[in-house]
Design a protein around this motif. Structure first.
Motif: not given
Length: 254
Positions: A42-46, A61-65, A73-76, A232-235
């Motif tokens: 349900e959730r993939v991070g980059g 440094a960035s992390l998105v979920v 996007v659920l989280y940035e 990764i593209r969103q991160a």
């Protein structure tokens, strides 16, 4: 530019890599990984990290979920960081991974329900001089399944960007076509994947932690709307946006 570390520090890094390398799991550990459609995922991070132009001590440094399979996007989390460790080929993780671990820890503290079930990492995993790239390092330290996704071939174990390799890339005619990266040691280090029909430039996929190579390739392909997988593209997008804002603020202050 940070001064190169002394020989003693390099030996310490090598020992630490070897110690952590022993913890890498090169097979699927999650039930969703065994399902052809990744049912249960349900959730993939980059994650990504990039440096300010002309300043290798300042980075973002960035992390998105993202949701899966919708890839919304659920989280940035995106922050500027001060990098002090020097760059040494083969030891990039000691320079960058601490900031990515901190981002994962903030997520677990602030939004534990959004913890990713897998991380796609802009970099290599087992495709590394000592079989322990950024994706492996981050995976072992966070105990999350991790996949290395690189845009260029890291030339290790006899792998080279020679005419044979270029011909293999030209043979990737359709989205999803791939071929294995096998070193002169005989070890399978990763896969080369044509991730979308609109780009002939491939991706280099390698195991990071708690995932097998076949699953890694299938998941990366399923996350691609364009050449770069969406997590990764969103991160990268979030990171570039912050860096642009900061550059604008700096120019206004002059």
């Amino acid at each position: 530019m940070a001064a190169p570390p002394p020989a003693a520090a390099l030996r310490r890094w090598e020992r630490e890599q070897a110690r952590l390398r022993a913890g890498v799991v090169e097979e699927d550990t999650e039930q969703w990984q065994k399902d052809p459609s990744f049912t249960g995922l349900e959730r993939v991070g980059g994650v990504d990290l990039s440096y300010i132009k002309g300043d290798d001590s300042s980075a973002c440094a960035s992390l998105v979920v993202l949701s899966y399979p919708a890839l919304e996007v659920l989280y940035e989390d995106c922050r500027m960081v001060a990098v002090s460790a020097p760059y040494v080929a083969g030891f990039l993780a000691f320079r960058e991974v601490p900031f990515l671990v901190e981002a994962v820890q903030r997520l677990q503290q602030e939004e534990p329900k959004l913890k990713p079930q897998v991380l796609l990492v802009d970099g290599n995993g087992l495709l590394h001089p000592r079989g322990f790239g950024v994706a492996c390092h981050l995976g072992v330290l966070t105990d999350l399944p991790c996949i290395g996704v690189a845009k260029n071939l890291l030339q290790v174990d006899g792998l080279t960007r020679d005419e044979v390799h270029r011909e293999q890339i030209r043979s990737l005619q359709r989205e999803g076509d791939s071929f294995p990266l096998t070193g002169t040691s005989g070890r399978l280090l990763g896969m080369v994947l044509r991730s979308c029909s609109n780009s002939s430039k491939p991706l280099y996929i390698s195991v990071g932690h708690r995932v097998c190579l076949g699953t890694a390739v299938r998941l990366v392909r399923s996350c691609c709307r364009y050449r770069i997988p969406e997590p990764i593209r969103q991160a990268t997008s979030v990171m570039l946006m912050l860096m642009h804002v900061l550059e604008m603020q700096f120019s206004w202050a002059l």
